[in-house]
Design an enzyme around this catalytic site. Structure first.
Site: not given
Length: 145
Positions: A67-69
């Site tokens: 997960p990353h943004a």
């Protein structure tokens, strides 16, 4: 390279018990928040995007999530945390995963060159993935990194 991106050894959390994907993401974000690598809105961005668009960061063949943004959504510096789960979970209807690596990058170039590429290289190795999954101490994971 990966050891340098690891915030602190407390960013490695092993055999965590949770059945809820939101809680699992919060657990992965906790050391990054504590060490001011990310701001709370970074976790919110990941959670919101996961709810709206699905778990775009789940790699089902390898059973891990990355997960990353976007950097402007609360990244202060580059880093990552690693969580292994005692029992695999589904993230918003994804195939089950038993490892979560939350990555933060200050720009799109470092996101790929210093973050995603070395993590994928490590996790493309079946032996390395297996050693991380079986690890009971942070030192064991550090030796793989």
């Amino acid at each position: 390279m990966l050891k340098q991106l690891l915030v602190e050894t407390d960013a490695i959390q092993l055999q965590v018990e949770t059945n809820d994907w939101k809680e699992a993401l919060a657990i992965a974000a906790k050391p990054l928040l504590q060490h001011k690598v990310i701001e709370p809105e970074y976790l919110e961005a990941i959670t919101n995007t996961t709810q709206e668009s699905g778990p775009y960061y789940v790699f089902e063949d390898e059973m891990f999530a990355l997960p990353h943004a976007r950097p402007e959504q609360g990244v202060n510096k580059m880093g990552f945390s690693l969580v292994t789960l005692k029992h695999p979970i589904s993230i918003n209807s994804s195939p089950e995963v038993d490892m979560i690596i939350m990555l933060s990058a200050v720009d799109s170039r470092s996101h790929i060159e210093q973050g995603l590429r070395p993590i994928f290289e490590m996790l493309s190795n079946d032996d390395a993935r297996s050693k991380i999954r079986m690890a009971t101490t942070r030192e064991e994971v550090l030796s793989v990194l």
